[in-house]
Design an enzyme around this catalytic site. Structure first.
Site, PDB file in Angstrom:
ATOM      1  N   THR A 170     -14.856  -4.878   0.029  1.00 55.57           N
ATOM      2  CA  THR A 170     -15.301  -3.505  -0.495  1.00 55.57           C
ATOM      3  C   THR A 170     -14.289  -2.554  -0.596  1.00 55.57           C
ATOM      4  O   THR A 170     -14.558  -1.447  -1.128  1.00 55.57           O
ATOM      5  CB  THR A 170     -16.528  -3.346   0.269  1.00 55.57           C
ATOM      6  OG1 THR A 170     -16.258  -3.142   1.827  1.00 55.57           O
ATOM      7  CG2 THR A 170     -17.575  -4.017   0.284  1.00 55.57           C
ATOM      8  N   GLY A 171     -13.259  -2.558   0.176  1.00 53.98           N
ATOM      9  CA  GLY A 171     -12.049  -1.777   0.174  1.00 53.98           C
ATOM     10  C   GLY A 171     -11.412  -1.784  -1.052  1.00 53.98           C
ATOM     11  O   GLY A 171     -11.355  -2.679  -1.870  1.00 53.98           O
ATOM     12  N   ALA A 172     -10.323  -0.774  -1.134  1.00 52.02           N
ATOM     13  CA  ALA A 172      -9.503  -0.699  -2.538  1.00 52.02           C
ATOM     14  C   ALA A 172      -8.835  -1.796  -2.576  1.00 52.02           C
ATOM     15  O   ALA A 172      -8.634  -2.490  -3.580  1.00 52.02           O
ATOM     16  CB  ALA A 172      -8.737   0.576  -2.355  1.00 52.02           C
ATOM     17  N   VAL A 173      -8.053  -2.440  -1.529  1.00 50.83           N
ATOM     18  CA  VAL A 173      -7.104  -3.574  -1.807  1.00 50.83           C
ATOM     19  C   VAL A 173      -7.745  -4.674  -2.129  1.00 50.83           C
ATOM     20  O   VAL A 173      -7.818  -5.632  -2.999  1.00 50.83           O
ATOM     21  CB  VAL A 173      -6.449  -3.487  -0.633  1.00 50.83           C
ATOM     22  CG1 VAL A 173      -5.611  -4.858  -0.640  1.00 50.83           C
ATOM     23  CG2 VAL A 173      -5.140  -2.439  -0.638  1.00 50.83           C
ATOM     24  N   SER A 181     -22.023  -3.564   4.566  1.00 47.97           N
ATOM     25  CA  SER A 181     -21.906  -3.858   3.353  1.00 47.97           C
ATOM     26  C   SER A 181     -22.591  -5.076   2.772  1.00 47.97           C
ATOM     27  O   SER A 181     -22.317  -5.342   1.563  1.00 47.97           O
ATOM     28  CB  SER A 181     -20.679  -4.125   2.943  1.00 47.97           C
ATOM     29  OG  SER A 181     -19.679  -2.940   3.187  1.00 47.97           O
ATOM     30  N   CYS A 192       3.460  -1.800   1.667  1.00 49.27           N
ATOM     31  CA  CYS A 192       3.648  -1.662   0.242  1.00 49.27           C
ATOM     32  C   CYS A 192       4.816  -1.091  -0.308  1.00 49.27           C
ATOM     33  O   CYS A 192       5.456  -1.449  -1.295  1.00 49.27           O
ATOM     34  CB  CYS A 192       2.341  -0.888  -0.388  1.00 49.27           C
ATOM     35  SG  CYS A 192       2.037   0.732   0.637  1.00 49.27           S
ATOM     36  N   GLN A 247       4.720   8.454  -1.689  1.00 46.62           N
ATOM     37  CA  GLN A 247       3.513   7.534  -1.671  1.00 46.62           C
ATOM     38  C   GLN A 247       2.067   7.897  -1.968  1.00 46.62           C
ATOM     39  O   GLN A 247       1.563   8.956  -1.398  1.00 46.62           O
ATOM     40  CB  GLN A 247       3.624   6.972   0.002  1.00 46.62           C
ATOM     41  CG  GLN A 247       4.921   6.246   0.115  1.00 46.62           C
ATOM     42  CD  GLN A 247       4.745   5.196   1.353  1.00 46.62           C
ATOM     43  OE1 GLN A 247       5.634   5.473   2.060  1.00 46.62           O
ATOM     44  NE2 GLN A 247       3.679   4.889   1.792  1.00 46.62           N
ATOM     45  N   GLY A 295      -2.784   4.608  -0.743  1.00 44.83           N
ATOM     46  CA  GLY A 295      -2.308   3.799   0.367  1.00 44.83           C
ATOM     47  C   GLY A 295      -3.161   4.075   1.588  1.00 44.83           C
ATOM     48  O   GLY A 295      -3.074   3.479   2.529  1.00 44.83           O
ATOM     49  N   HIS A 349       3.391   4.136  -5.946  1.00 47.63           N
ATOM     50  CA  HIS A 349       4.453   4.607  -5.082  1.00 47.63           C
ATOM     51  C   HIS A 349       5.668   4.801  -5.645  1.00 47.63           C
ATOM     52  O   HIS A 349       6.041   3.792  -6.522  1.00 47.63           O
ATOM     53  CB  HIS A 349       4.725   3.548  -3.792  1.00 47.63           C
ATOM     54  CG  HIS A 349       3.482   3.693  -2.712  1.00 47.63           C
ATOM     55  ND1 HIS A 349       2.525   4.582  -2.865  1.00 47.63           N
ATOM     56  CD2 HIS A 349       3.250   2.994  -1.700  1.00 47.63           C
ATOM     57  CE1 HIS A 349       1.656   4.202  -1.866  1.00 47.63           C
ATOM     58  NE2 HIS A 349       2.072   3.291  -1.120  1.00 47.63           N
ATOM     59  N   ASN A 378       1.075   0.647  -5.804  1.00 46.81           N
ATOM     60  CA  ASN A 378       0.975  -0.004  -4.526  1.00 46.81           C
ATOM     61  C   ASN A 378      -0.251  -0.719  -4.275  1.00 46.81           C
ATOM     62  O   ASN A 378      -0.377  -1.485  -3.279  1.00 46.81           O
ATOM     63  CB  ASN A 378       0.913   1.302  -3.557  1.00 46.81           C
ATOM     64  CG  ASN A 378      -0.099   2.181  -3.951  1.00 46.81           C
ATOM     65  OD1 ASN A 378      -0.455   2.831  -5.016  1.00 46.81           O
ATOM     66  ND2 ASN A 378      -1.212   2.414  -2.977  1.00 46.81           N
TER      67      ASN A 378
END
Length: 343
Positions: free
Chosen positions: A11-14, A40, A131, A158, A162, A243, A316
């Site tokens: 569920t995170g950005a990455v 989640s 990154c 950056q 990030g 970045h 990134n």
């Protein structure tokens, strides 16, 4: 042949970017599980154009029989669950900082040191570098092979992504608030990030460097060459994605500028976009959503022997995290290592 793949921290950005990248690159998957914390569980995330996946609970998930797990849940969570997955026979590619400097864990950027993957079997864990390190070593690799880099001075600019979704939200809220007179509230960063730059990423260390700056130095030596000296200044800037790095390298051998250009043009993962005219360079907004490491502003540094300076930009969330992790998985397949099980 397809594989059973788990994405941890989905569920995170990455994590979301990993799921998107797996679908875009048609990674051979027979079954996919997306995992996160109990908070989640049940949330839905799209996989490709037609499939919707439901988040499962990482804490109770059984990794037995799963081939590959791509982790991006935070270092403390990886410290607990990555070894658990590996012990169940699953190969782990970890995006956090938890295992990067472990001697028995290869730290890999496929364009730079794919051969290091052959050492993964002792722990069954492979680390994804920081990154900012990833994009720098991709650009340095062809130059180092030809001229032998001995010292690198890098300043990073950056993006707030990030720091995750929360960092992006803080920039958005502060930027919007500045136009209506709302006082800024800083929770993710040590100072206001909107319309500002902050020379502080991660915690301070005893020598005055931040942990982010330390990471760039030690990771570059582990990936590229233990004899390279690196000094970094890492700065958070009010950019959402992408970045940027200003890099100055001193080499052992004399540097020919046209040869350097050709090496970068031919290097895997690198796009040289260097025109000495207005707009003849790449900026973060240009690279968002792109896979490449872009190099611009290439020029001789006359202040040191055999010096070269350039500007380096990359997304990134993609090459700096999700794409590199998926490329590691692809390299495992290419090297016939993914199916290997160690008793």
């Amino acid at each position: 042949m397809g594989y059973r793949v788990a994405v941890v921290g989905a569920t995170g950005a990455v994590g979301r970017e990993i799921i998107k990248t797996l679908a875009e690159r048609n990674f051979p998957i027979d079954e996919i599980a997306i995992l996160a914390s109990h908070r989640s569980v049940g949330h839905e995330i799209s996989f490709g154009e037609k499939r919707v996946l439901k988040v499962q609970n990482l804490e109770t998930f059984d990794f037995t029989g799963w081939d590959l797990a791509l982790f991006s849940p935070g270092a403390a969570i990886s410290a607990v669950h990555a070894p658990r997955a590996a012990a169940a026979g699953c190969i782990v590619i970890d995006n956090t900082s938890q295992f990067r400097m472990d001697h028995d864990v290869p730290l890999v950027v496929p364009e730079v040191n794919a051969d290091a993957l052959k050492r993964f079997t002792k722990r069954r864990i492979i680390a994804n570098p920081n990154c900012s390190t990833i994009q720098m070593v991709v650009a340095l690799k062809p130059l180092h092979d030809e001229f032998t880099a001995k010292r690198v001075v890098v300043s990073t600019y950056q993006a707030v992504s990030g720091a995750g979704k929360e960092g992006m939200d803080e920039l958005f809220v502060q930027s919007k608030g500045s136009f209506v007179g709302d006082p800024p509230t800083s929770e993710q960063f040590t100072k206001q990030i909107a319309f500002n730059v902050i020379p502080h990423i991660d915690r301070f260390m005893d020598d005055g460097a931040t942990k982010e700056e330390w990471k760039m130095a030690v990771e570059t030596r582990k990936i590229l060459d233990p004899d390279i000296a690196v000094i970094a200044t890492c700065v958070r800037v009010p950019v959402f994605i992408g970045h940027s790095e200003s890099i100055v390298v001193e080499f052992e051998e004399p540097v020919d500028l046209e040869r350097a250009r050709q090496l970068l043009r031919d290097a895997p993962g690198v796009v040289l976009h260097d025109h000495r005219e207005d707009g003849g360079y790449v900026t973060p907004i240009d690279c968002a959503g792109e896979d490449a490491v872009y190099v611009s502003r290439l020029r001789i540094d006359p202040t040191v022997p055999n010096g070269l300076a350039f500007w380096c930009v990359s997304d990134n969330l993609r090459k700096g995290a999700a794409l590199n992790a998926v490329q590691i998985a692809e390299a495992l397949i290419a090297l016939d290592l993914l199916a290997e099980k160690v008793a």
